[in-house]
Every structure is written in structure tokens, then in C-alpha cells.
Design a protein around this motif. Structure first.
Motif, PDB file in Angstrom:
ATOM      1  N   ASN A   1       0.903  -1.038  -0.069  1.00  0.00           N
ATOM      2  CA  ASN A   1      -0.064   0.068  -0.166  1.00  0.00           C
ATOM      3  C   ASN A   1       0.960   1.141   0.155  1.00  0.00           C
ATOM      4  O   ASN A   1       1.644   1.442   1.010  1.00  0.00           O
ATOM      5  CB  ASN A   1      -1.187   0.595   1.604  1.00  0.00           C
ATOM      6  CG  ASN A   1      -1.692   0.683   1.447  1.00  0.00           C
ATOM      7  OD1 ASN A   1      -2.161   1.841   0.143  1.00  0.00           O
ATOM      8  ND2 ASN A   1      -2.461   1.447   2.275  1.00  0.00           N
ATOM      9  N   ILE A   2       0.838   2.117  -0.819  1.00  0.00           N
ATOM     10  CA  ILE A   2       1.307   3.048  -1.224  1.00  0.00           C
ATOM     11  C   ILE A   2       0.682   4.301  -1.484  1.00  0.00           C
ATOM     12  O   ILE A   2      -0.326   4.939  -1.524  1.00  0.00           O
ATOM     13  CB  ILE A   2       2.401   2.655  -2.863  1.00  0.00           C
ATOM     14  CG1 ILE A   2       3.377   1.842  -2.140  1.00  0.00           C
ATOM     15  CG2 ILE A   2       3.132   4.437  -2.486  1.00  0.00           C
ATOM     16  CD1 ILE A   2       4.124   1.340  -3.465  1.00  0.00           C
ATOM     17  N   TYR A   3       1.047   5.408  -0.522  1.00  0.00           N
ATOM     18  CA  TYR A   3      -0.241   6.819  -0.192  1.00  0.00           C
ATOM     19  C   TYR A   3       0.898   8.012  -0.114  1.00  0.00           C
ATOM     20  O   TYR A   3       1.522   8.139   0.710  1.00  0.00           O
ATOM     21  CB  TYR A   3      -1.069   6.397   0.927  1.00  0.00           C
ATOM     22  CG  TYR A   3      -0.670   5.762   2.374  1.00  0.00           C
ATOM     23  CD1 TYR A   3      -0.692   6.962   3.123  1.00  0.00           C
ATOM     24  CD2 TYR A   3       0.022   4.613   2.491  1.00  0.00           C
ATOM     25  CE1 TYR A   3      -0.094   6.413   4.489  1.00  0.00           C
ATOM     26  CE2 TYR A   3      -0.102   4.979   3.469  1.00  0.00           C
ATOM     27  CZ  TYR A   3       0.223   5.811   4.776  1.00  0.00           C
ATOM     28  OH  TYR A   3       0.605   5.390   6.018  1.00  0.00           O
ATOM     29  N   TYR A   4      -0.266   8.383  -0.350  1.00  0.00           N
ATOM     30  CA  TYR A   4       0.481  10.022   0.009  1.00  0.00           C
ATOM     31  C   TYR A   4       0.514  10.865   1.382  1.00  0.00           C
ATOM     32  O   TYR A   4      -1.104  11.059   1.222  1.00  0.00           O
ATOM     33  CB  TYR A   4       0.688  11.680  -0.972  1.00  0.00           C
ATOM     34  CG  TYR A   4       1.606  12.739  -1.523  1.00  0.00           C
ATOM     35  CD1 TYR A   4       2.643  12.678  -1.050  1.00  0.00           C
ATOM     36  CD2 TYR A   4       0.759  14.123  -0.635  1.00  0.00           C
ATOM     37  CE1 TYR A   4       3.865  14.023  -0.586  1.00  0.00           C
ATOM     38  CE2 TYR A   4       1.652  14.918  -0.389  1.00  0.00           C
ATOM     39  CZ  TYR A   4       2.901  15.091  -0.481  1.00  0.00           C
ATOM     40  OH  TYR A   4       3.515  16.004  -0.548  1.00  0.00           O
ATOM     41  N   THR A   5       0.833  11.157   2.310  1.00  0.00           N
ATOM     42  CA  THR A   5       0.369  11.601   3.716  1.00  0.00           C
ATOM     43  C   THR A   5       0.122  13.217   3.451  1.00  0.00           C
ATOM     44  O   THR A   5      -0.126  14.051   4.876  1.00  0.00           O
ATOM     45  CB  THR A   5       1.510  11.937   4.697  1.00  0.00           C
ATOM     46  OG1 THR A   5       2.947  12.340   4.667  1.00  0.00           O
ATOM     47  CG2 THR A   5       1.566   9.913   5.031  1.00  0.00           C
ATOM     48  N   GLY A   6       0.814  14.024   2.173  1.00  0.00           N
ATOM     49  CA  GLY A   6       0.420  15.708   2.108  1.00  0.00           C
ATOM     50  C   GLY A   6       2.047  15.878   2.210  1.00  0.00           C
ATOM     51  O   GLY A   6       2.628  16.956   2.093  1.00  0.00           O
ATOM     52  N   THR A   7       3.489  15.745   3.375  1.00  0.00           N
ATOM     53  CA  THR A   7       4.097  16.081   3.363  1.00  0.00           C
ATOM     54  C   THR A   7       5.321  14.982   2.753  1.00  0.00           C
ATOM     55  O   THR A   7       6.378  15.684   2.496  1.00  0.00           O
ATOM     56  CB  THR A   7       4.840  16.210   4.774  1.00  0.00           C
ATOM     57  OG1 THR A   7       4.448  15.226   5.491  1.00  0.00           O
ATOM     58  CG2 THR A   7       3.878  17.457   4.945  1.00  0.00           C
ATOM     59  N   GLY A   8       4.637  13.637   2.581  1.00  0.00           N
ATOM     60  CA  GLY A   8       5.772  12.525   2.159  1.00  0.00           C
ATOM     61  C   GLY A   8       5.104  11.678   1.696  1.00  0.00           C
ATOM     62  O   GLY A   8       3.796  10.968   1.731  1.00  0.00           O
ATOM     63  N   TRP A   9       5.603  10.323   1.350  1.00  0.00           N
ATOM     64  CA  TRP A   9       5.424   9.545   0.972  1.00  0.00           C
ATOM     65  C   TRP A   9       5.023   8.911   1.734  1.00  0.00           C
ATOM     66  O   TRP A   9       6.742   8.373   2.461  1.00  0.00           O
ATOM     67  CB  TRP A   9       5.561   8.832  -0.562  1.00  0.00           C
ATOM     68  CG  TRP A   9       5.167   9.384  -2.016  1.00  0.00           C
ATOM     69  CD1 TRP A   9       5.922  10.461  -2.354  1.00  0.00           C
ATOM     70  CD2 TRP A   9       3.809   9.216  -2.617  1.00  0.00           C
ATOM     71  NE1 TRP A   9       5.512  11.107  -3.317  1.00  0.00           N
ATOM     72  CE2 TRP A   9       3.838  10.500  -3.943  1.00  0.00           C
ATOM     73  CE3 TRP A   9       2.673   8.290  -2.580  1.00  0.00           C
ATOM     74  CZ2 TRP A   9       2.662  10.427  -4.634  1.00  0.00           C
ATOM     75  CZ3 TRP A   9       2.294   8.052  -3.238  1.00  0.00           C
ATOM     76  CH2 TRP A   9       1.933   9.280  -4.348  1.00  0.00           C
ATOM     77  N   ARG A  10       4.455   7.113   1.965  1.00  0.00           N
ATOM     78  CA  ARG A  10       4.363   6.353   3.189  1.00  0.00           C
ATOM     79  C   ARG A  10       4.185   4.561   2.258  1.00  0.00           C
ATOM     80  O   ARG A  10       3.269   4.606   1.413  1.00  0.00           O
ATOM     81  CB  ARG A  10       3.726   6.368   4.202  1.00  0.00           C
ATOM     82  CG  ARG A  10       3.000   7.546   5.043  1.00  0.00           C
ATOM     83  CD  ARG A  10       4.550   7.158   6.092  1.00  0.00           C
ATOM     84  NE  ARG A  10       4.231   7.321   7.065  1.00  0.00           N
ATOM     85  CZ  ARG A  10       4.846   8.406   8.159  1.00  0.00           C
ATOM     86  NH1 ARG A  10       5.152   7.142   8.533  1.00  0.00           N
ATOM     87  NH2 ARG A  10       4.535   9.326   9.182  1.00  0.00           N
ATOM     88  N   ILE A  11       5.093   3.859   2.170  1.00  0.00           N
ATOM     89  CA  ILE A  11       5.224   2.249   1.792  1.00  0.00           C
ATOM     90  C   ILE A  11       4.820   1.207   3.005  1.00  0.00           C
ATOM     91  O   ILE A  11       5.436   1.335   3.614  1.00  0.00           O
ATOM     92  CB  ILE A  11       5.858   2.077   0.739  1.00  0.00           C
ATOM     93  CG1 ILE A  11       6.364   3.200  -0.020  1.00  0.00           C
ATOM     94  CG2 ILE A  11       6.183   0.729   0.353  1.00  0.00           C
ATOM     95  CD1 ILE A  11       8.092   3.433  -0.946  1.00  0.00           C
ATOM     96  N   GLN A  12       3.990   0.688   2.485  1.00  0.00           N
ATOM     97  CA  GLN A  12       3.522  -0.521   3.898  1.00  0.00           C
ATOM     98  C   GLN A  12       3.481  -1.677   3.046  1.00  0.00           C
ATOM     99  O   GLN A  12       2.751  -2.423   2.126  1.00  0.00           O
ATOM    100  CB  GLN A  12       1.912  -0.425   4.638  1.00  0.00           C
ATOM    101  CG  GLN A  12       1.770   0.962   5.128  1.00  0.00           C
ATOM    102  CD  GLN A  12       1.471   1.102   5.935  1.00  0.00           C
ATOM    103  OE1 GLN A  12      -0.183   0.215   4.988  1.00  0.00           O
ATOM    104  NE2 GLN A  12       0.703   1.758   6.936  1.00  0.00           N
ATOM    105  N   TYR A  13       4.470  -3.461   3.307  1.00  0.00           N
ATOM    106  CA  TYR A  13       4.240  -4.203   2.821  1.00  0.00           C
ATOM    107  C   TYR A  13       4.195  -4.893   3.302  1.00  0.00           C
ATOM    108  O   TYR A  13       3.643  -5.017   4.925  1.00  0.00           O
ATOM    109  CB  TYR A  13       6.065  -4.381   2.536  1.00  0.00           C
ATOM    110  CG  TYR A  13       6.438  -3.986   1.244  1.00  0.00           C
ATOM    111  CD1 TYR A  13       6.076  -4.437   0.018  1.00  0.00           C
ATOM    112  CD2 TYR A  13       7.135  -2.856   1.531  1.00  0.00           C
ATOM    113  CE1 TYR A  13       6.446  -3.206  -0.857  1.00  0.00           C
ATOM    114  CE2 TYR A  13       8.013  -2.511   0.424  1.00  0.00           C
ATOM    115  CZ  TYR A  13       7.364  -2.193  -0.431  1.00  0.00           C
ATOM    116  OH  TYR A  13       8.233  -1.604  -1.674  1.00  0.00           O
ATOM    117  N   LYS A  14       3.267  -6.166   2.649  1.00  0.00           N
ATOM    118  CA  LYS A  14       2.930  -7.433   3.868  1.00  0.00           C
ATOM    119  C   LYS A  14       3.386  -8.213   3.327  1.00  0.00           C
ATOM    120  O   LYS A  14       2.994  -9.364   1.898  1.00  0.00           O
ATOM    121  CB  LYS A  14       1.376  -7.546   4.104  1.00  0.00           C
ATOM    122  CG  LYS A  14       0.528  -8.380   5.134  1.00  0.00           C
ATOM    123  CD  LYS A  14      -0.824  -8.262   4.953  1.00  0.00           C
ATOM    124  CE  LYS A  14      -1.649  -9.130   6.106  1.00  0.00           C
ATOM    125  NZ  LYS A  14      -2.915  -9.263   5.776  1.00  0.00           N
TER     126      LYS A  14
END
Length: 77
Positions: free
Chosen positions: A16-29
Motif C-alpha cells: 500500500n503506497i500513499y501520500y501523507t501531504g508531506t511525503g510518501w508512505r509504503i507499507q508491505y505485507k
């Protein structure tokens, strides 16, 4: 180009990759231990901290890719 579905342990990972408004977050499972017996897979079932790095790029963007080394994966127990 021809694209196909991943198979084997490469198909065991969701993200799951999403933009927080100040940067990107990547979550792997993925599974803690896969059925892959090859030496390049890792068994996380001990829940010990694991060193890792990550590289991210976008083929069609006019931007360079990002590589981060020297990270540590911590498991919440």
C-alpha cells in the motif's frame, strides 16, 4: 512490454503506497516464512530485528529513483 502476475514467493507480498501531504508512505505485507527454499528469501518467524534497504522508482516519471540503505526492520511483539 508484456506484464504478468507474479508467482511463487514473489506473489506473497502486498503493498500500500500513499501520500501523507508531506511525503510518501509504503507499507508491505508478507508471510513471516514463505514456502520458498531459495537462499535469497528470509525467514522472519524469529521476530528478530533485520537489516534491510529499499529502492523505489517510477519508470515513466522524469524523476530519479530513491534508495535508502542501512534501515532496520523491527517487529512489534
Amino acid at each position: 512490454m508484456i506484464f504478468g502476475q507474479f508467482t511463487g514467493s514473489a506473489a506473497d507480498i502486498t503493498s500500500n503506497i500513499y501520500y501523507t501531504g508531506t511525503g510518501w508512505r509504503i507499507q508491505y505485507k508478507r508471510l513471516l516464512k514463505t514456502a520458498d527454499i531459495l537462499a535469497q528469501d528470509i525467514d522472519f518467524s524469529s521476530l528478530n530485528d533485520q537489516p534491510f534497504g529499499i529502492g523505489v522508482f517510477y519508470n515513466y516519471a522524469d524523476r530519479q529513483h530513491a534508495v535508502v540503505n542501512g534501515l532496520t526492520l523491527h517487529f512489534q511483539q
